[in-house]
Motif scaffolding. Structure first.
Motif, PDB file in Angstrom:
ATOM      1  N   LEU A 171     102.326 101.715   0.582  1.00  0.00           N
ATOM      2  CA  LEU A 171     103.563 102.376   1.002  1.00  0.00           C
ATOM      3  C   LEU A 171     103.277 103.595   1.865  1.00  0.00           C
ATOM      4  CD1 LEU A 171     105.590 102.153  -2.332  1.00  0.00           C
ATOM      5  CD2 LEU A 171     106.094 100.946  -0.198  1.00  0.00           C
ATOM      6  N   VAL A 172     102.247 104.356   1.531  1.00  0.00           N
ATOM      7  CA  VAL A 172     101.890 105.533   2.327  1.00  0.00           C
ATOM      8  C   VAL A 172     101.470 105.115   3.730  1.00  0.00           C
ATOM      9  CG1 VAL A 172     100.204 107.386   2.587  1.00  0.00           C
ATOM     10  CG2 VAL A 172     101.280 106.989   0.368  1.00  0.00           C
ATOM     11  N   LEU A 173     100.572 104.107   3.815  1.00  0.00           N
ATOM     12  CA  LEU A 173     100.136 103.616   5.128  1.00  0.00           C
ATOM     13  C   LEU A 173     101.310 103.065   5.924  1.00  0.00           C
ATOM     14  CD1 LEU A 173      96.820 101.776   4.128  1.00  0.00           C
ATOM     15  CD2 LEU A 173      97.020 103.932   5.378  1.00  0.00           C
ATOM     16  N   GLY A 174     102.210 102.354   5.238  1.00  0.00           N
ATOM     17  CA  GLY A 174     103.369 101.778   5.914  1.00  0.00           C
ATOM     18  C   GLY A 174     104.284 102.830   6.492  1.00  0.00           C
ATOM     19  N   VAL A 175     104.573 103.860   5.727  1.00  0.00           N
ATOM     20  CA  VAL A 175     105.453 104.936   6.199  1.00  0.00           C
ATOM     21  C   VAL A 175     104.812 105.678   7.374  1.00  0.00           C
ATOM     22  CG1 VAL A 175     106.483 107.151   5.571  1.00  0.00           C
ATOM     23  CG2 VAL A 175     106.641 105.213   3.992  1.00  0.00           C
ATOM     24  N   LEU A 176     103.503 105.913   7.274  1.00  0.00           N
ATOM     25  CA  LEU A 176     102.804 106.566   8.394  1.00  0.00           C
ATOM     26  C   LEU A 176     102.871 105.720   9.651  1.00  0.00           C
ATOM     27  CD1 LEU A 176      99.595 107.950   6.604  1.00  0.00           C
ATOM     28  CD2 LEU A 176     101.555 109.278   7.466  1.00  0.00           C
ATOM     29  N   GLY A 180     104.846 106.457  13.233  1.00  0.00           N
ATOM     30  CA  GLY A 180     103.925 106.646  14.346  1.00  0.00           C
ATOM     31  C   GLY A 180     102.819 107.645  14.070  1.00  0.00           C
ATOM     32  N   LEU A 181     102.610 107.999  12.807  1.00  0.00           N
ATOM     33  CA  LEU A 181     101.602 108.996  12.451  1.00  0.00           C
ATOM     34  C   LEU A 181     100.269 108.386  12.041  1.00  0.00           C
ATOM     35  CD1 LEU A 181     103.841 111.456  10.353  1.00  0.00           C
ATOM     36  CD2 LEU A 181     103.131 111.653  12.760  1.00  0.00           C
ATOM     37  N   LEU A 182     100.211 107.049  11.957  1.00  0.00           N
ATOM     38  CA  LEU A 182      98.963 106.400  11.585  1.00  0.00           C
ATOM     39  C   LEU A 182      98.112 106.242  12.844  1.00  0.00           C
ATOM     40  CD1 LEU A 182      97.494 105.044   9.146  1.00  0.00           C
ATOM     41  CD2 LEU A 182      98.365 102.865  10.018  1.00  0.00           C
ATOM     42  N   PRO A 183      96.889 106.775  12.860  1.00  0.00           N
ATOM     43  CA  PRO A 183      96.042 106.692  14.063  1.00  0.00           C
ATOM     44  C   PRO A 183      95.858 105.244  14.524  1.00  0.00           C
ATOM     45  CG  PRO A 183      95.088 108.185  12.453  1.00  0.00           C
ATOM     46  CD  PRO A 183      96.242 107.516  11.769  1.00  0.00           C
ATOM     47  N   GLY A 184      95.988 105.046  15.828  1.00  0.00           N
ATOM     48  CA  GLY A 184      95.759 103.730  16.418  1.00  0.00           C
ATOM     49  C   GLY A 184      96.957 102.807  16.369  1.00  0.00           C
ATOM     50  N   THR A 185      98.099 103.285  15.891  1.00  0.00           N
ATOM     51  CA  THR A 185      99.294 102.438  15.828  1.00  0.00           C
ATOM     52  C   THR A 185     100.472 103.139  16.476  1.00  0.00           C
ATOM     53  OG1 THR A 185      99.973 103.312  13.667  1.00  0.00           O
ATOM     54  CG2 THR A 185      98.538 101.377  13.653  1.00  0.00           C
ATOM     55  N   ASP A 186     101.359 102.337  17.021  1.00  0.00           N
ATOM     56  CA  ASP A 186     102.597 102.856  17.597  1.00  0.00           C
ATOM     57  C   ASP A 186     103.767 102.478  16.685  1.00  0.00           C
ATOM     58  OD1 ASP A 186     101.326 103.859  19.906  1.00  0.00           O
ATOM     59  OD2 ASP A 186     101.359 101.845  20.807  1.00  0.00           O
ATOM     60  N   SER A 187     104.726 103.349  16.580  1.00  0.00           N
ATOM     61  CA  SER A 187     105.887 103.075  15.739  1.00  0.00           C
ATOM     62  C   SER A 187     106.670 101.888  16.302  1.00  0.00           C
ATOM     63  CB  SER A 187     106.794 104.303  15.674  1.00  0.00           C
ATOM     64  OG  SER A 187     107.998 103.983  15.010  1.00  0.00           O
ATOM     65  N   PRO A 188     107.005 100.876  15.477  1.00  0.00           N
ATOM     66  CA  PRO A 188     107.760  99.728  15.980  1.00  0.00           C
ATOM     67  C   PRO A 188     109.240 100.024  16.147  1.00  0.00           C
ATOM     68  CG  PRO A 188     107.384  99.493  13.637  1.00  0.00           C
ATOM     69  CD  PRO A 188     106.667 100.750  14.052  1.00  0.00           C
ATOM     70  N   GLY A 189     109.691 101.163  15.619  1.00  0.00           N
ATOM     71  CA  GLY A 189     111.111 101.465  15.689  1.00  0.00           C
ATOM     72  C   GLY A 189     111.921 100.427  14.922  1.00  0.00           C
ATOM     73  N   LEU A 281      98.967  94.585   6.510  1.00  0.00           N
ATOM     74  CA  LEU A 281      97.744  95.379   6.686  1.00  0.00           C
ATOM     75  C   LEU A 281      96.898  94.838   7.841  1.00  0.00           C
ATOM     76  CD1 LEU A 281      96.789  95.951   2.940  1.00  0.00           C
ATOM     77  CD2 LEU A 281      97.763  97.616   4.539  1.00  0.00           C
ATOM     78  N   ASP A 282      96.852  93.522   7.993  1.00  0.00           N
ATOM     79  CA  ASP A 282      96.144  92.930   9.142  1.00  0.00           C
ATOM     80  C   ASP A 282      96.828  93.336  10.449  1.00  0.00           C
ATOM     81  OD1 ASP A 282      94.230  91.735   7.618  1.00  0.00           O
ATOM     82  OD2 ASP A 282      95.126  89.739   7.644  1.00  0.00           O
ATOM     83  N   HIS A 283      98.156  93.344  10.439  1.00  0.00           N
ATOM     84  CA  HIS A 283      98.927  93.722  11.626  1.00  0.00           C
ATOM     85  C   HIS A 283      98.616  95.167  12.034  1.00  0.00           C
ATOM     86  CE1 HIS A 283     102.302  93.512  14.452  1.00  0.00           C
ATOM     87  NE2 HIS A 283     102.672  94.713  14.022  1.00  0.00           N
ATOM     88  N   LEU A 284      98.355  96.006  11.045  1.00  0.00           N
ATOM     89  CA  LEU A 284      98.023  97.405  11.334  1.00  0.00           C
ATOM     90  C   LEU A 284      96.565  97.581  11.752  1.00  0.00           C
ATOM     91  CD1 LEU A 284      99.895  99.231   8.414  1.00  0.00           C
ATOM     92  CD2 LEU A 284     100.633  98.951  10.788  1.00  0.00           C
ATOM     93  N   GLY A 285      95.792  96.501  11.661  1.00  0.00           N
ATOM     94  CA  GLY A 285      94.397  96.554  12.075  1.00  0.00           C
ATOM     95  C   GLY A 285      93.500  97.322  11.136  1.00  0.00           C
ATOM     96  N   ILE A 286      93.849  97.355   9.878  1.00  0.00           N
ATOM     97  CA  ILE A 286      93.032  98.063   8.890  1.00  0.00           C
ATOM     98  C   ILE A 286      91.886  97.155   8.460  1.00  0.00           C
ATOM     99  CG2 ILE A 286      93.019  99.111   6.587  1.00  0.00           C
ATOM    100  CD1 ILE A 286      95.946  99.855   7.069  1.00  0.00           C
ATOM    101  N   PRO A 287      90.641  97.521   8.711  1.00  0.00           N
ATOM    102  CA  PRO A 287      89.505  96.642   8.422  1.00  0.00           C
ATOM    103  C   PRO A 287      89.356  96.352   6.931  1.00  0.00           C
ATOM    104  CG  PRO A 287      88.748  98.858   8.974  1.00  0.00           C
ATOM    105  CD  PRO A 287      90.209  98.816   9.268  1.00  0.00           C
ATOM    106  N   GLY A 288      89.055  95.096   6.625  1.00  0.00           N
ATOM    107  CA  GLY A 288      88.831  94.692   5.243  1.00  0.00           C
ATOM    108  C   GLY A 288      90.074  94.657   4.387  1.00  0.00           C
ATOM    109  N   ALA A 289      91.248  94.783   5.025  1.00  0.00           N
ATOM    110  CA  ALA A 289      92.491  94.855   4.252  1.00  0.00           C
ATOM    111  C   ALA A 289      92.794  93.540   3.552  1.00  0.00           C
ATOM    112  CB  ALA A 289      93.648  95.230   5.168  1.00  0.00           C
TER     113      ALA A 289
END
Length: 465
Positions: A171-176, A180-189, A281-289
């Motif tokens: 949930l924390v990673l998702g909200v970030l 748009g606060l998660l490094p390497g990702t853009d907010s999908p709006g 998590l794969d969509h966010l590109g988080i390795p090993g997710a």
């Protein structure tokens, strides 16, 4: 005083080996079941972004059910939970029907969860037989439940801690990512919520399918009221679990569904193939997710197996204590109903064997038979609460440590909601068979229970004359 009207049952032969930390974590982790991780993908595929509404509506119904059950369980702590309440409120036939139908549900679920867990293991270790993994899991949890109730509590404490930690991180990673606060990702709006067919891409029918899927994802919340009877402070444990149910359901279920459909296109094949959490998590590109999430799913499945072996054994024990089953299941040694634990585990493994031996006829019939049992149980809970609340207010108001909101209005609202779900199931071809099969089993058990009740009443009259 008759056995059906005892204030606290079953007998003191069960120990009070569960600590408050066990019960608190069982209540917290019990909300995060295998249905959330495994079954929610099909609901998203059917309802699209409106799955959030589906989980919110069904979540409100579950909150009402838990409040009603909590009120009765705090007043009458019992390892029989809703079965004992139904017997006290409606009659022995109702307790018999609710208890044994739920026992069949839990034992079958043990087998299903074992199969799902084994599939994960064979994915990691190709060539190993699925049945061997199921057997291993069954032996471990059967042994743990045979030893002492505190073993069940310890398993669930750590399982729940891992599940809660994992979904909190998700949930924390998702909200970030959404902000748009998660490094390497853009907010999908709002792209995924309003595009690709809109919020209701499959119309009302898709929402109905999603609603039905979400209702059955909430199974397992009843375990905490069963476990409370073996805790050091049953009333406090039940009251605490029920009072925090609302935010737990809102955060873990509705919150995670909102994160998933905001970040990932609802019609992505990976949502169903990999599961919605892994896909996100794969969509966010988080390795090993992906592999990490599979570990969490495995833990959720094993946790459910452990809880269902425990719950089935205690329901069976309570039924026997009230004269509603074979005496052998009620034997207790070391504070544990060991025969009931063994019988429940054997039944569960028998379901696994049926999935291999008779996958075309007997196994699907068994799955259909348990398809709507949870709704039957909820109806017994609501009817029992309607009757017991008046009795408690009149005879023992001090027992009302937990009170149903806006009684009796919200109890009737909940009953209407359950009837509405039954109607929706009858409209859908896939769930209609489940509804009829469960109805057949319920009527059969009710007939047997009523016949037993009449026989026992006749024997009592004969003995008294």
């Amino acid at each position: 005083m008759s056995r059906t009207t005892q204030d606290v049952e079953p007998s003191p032969s069960l120990t009070h080996g569960l600590k408050q930390r066990h019960l608190s974590m069982i209540a917290l982790g019990g909300v995060i079941g295998a249905g959330l991780f495994v079954g929610s993908g099909a609901g998203i595929a059917a309802a699209g972004p409106s799955i959030v509404v589906a989980y919110a509506v069904s979540g409100l119904l579950v909150m009402l059910v838990m409040r009603m059950l909590g009120e009765m369980s705090a007043a009458y702590p019992s390892s029989g939970s809703f079965s004992a309440h139904a017997e006290r409120a409606v009659g022995p036939w109702a307790g018999f029907t609710a208890g044994w139908s739920f026992w069949v549900l839990l034992c079958t679920a043990v087998g299903l969860e074992g199969i799902a867990a084994a599939k994960i293991m064979t994915g990691w270790l190709p060539g190993t037989p699925e049945w061997a993994w199921v057997a291993l899991f069954m032996v471990v949890f059967c042994a743990a439940n045979l030893a002492a109730v505190k073993n069940f509590g310890e398993f669930e404490f750590w399982f729940a801690a891992l599940k809660v930690g994992a979904i909190a991180l998700f949930l924390v990673l998702g909200v970030l990512a959404i902000t748009g606060l998660l490094p390497g990702t853009d907010s999908p709006g709002l792209t995924h919520l309003t595009g690709e067919g809109g919020f209701l891409p499959n119309g009302g029918e898709g929402l109905v399918v999603g609603l039905l899927a979400s209702v059955f994802a909430y199974g397992g919340l009843e375990t905490v009221t069963i476990a409370a009877a073996e805790s050091q402070d049953p009333v406090r444990g039940v009251a605490s679990a029920v009072r925090t149910a609302m935010w737990r359901i809102a955060l873990f279920y509705i919150g995670s569904m909102a994160v998933i459909v905001t970040l990932v296109p609802w019609d992505s094949k990976t949502v169903v193939d990999k599961g919605p959490y892994v896909a996100t998590l794969d969509h966010l590109g988080i390795p090993g997710a992906g592999p990490l999430m599979n570990v969490v799913v495995l833990v959720a499945l094993l946790s459910a197996m452990n809880a269902n072996v425990y719950g089935a054994s205690r329901i069976a024990y309570s039924l026997v204590e009230r004269g509603q089953g074979p005496r052998a299941l009620g034997r207790v040694s070391g504070g544990v109903p060991r025969v009931a634990v063994l019988a429940s585990s054997v039944f569960g493994f028998g379901c696994v064997l049926l999935s291999y031996w008779r996958p075309e006829d007997v196994f699907p019939w068994l799955l259909n038979m348990i398809g709507a049992v949870i709704l039957v149980v909820w109806i017994f809970i609501a009817v029992s609460q309607l009757r017991l609340r008046r009795r408690l207010e009149r005879e023992s108001p001090e027992r009302l440590a937990v009170r149903m909101w806006a009684f009796p209005v919200l109890t009737w609202v909940a009953l209407a909601g359950m009837v509405a779900v039954f109607v929706l199931m009858a409209r859908e071809p896939d769930t209609r068979v489940q509804l009829y099969s469960t109805g057949g089993m319920t009527l059969f058990l009710a007939a047997v229970g009523y016949a037993r009740q009449r026989t026992r009443a006749g024997n009592t009259e004969s003995a008294g004359s």
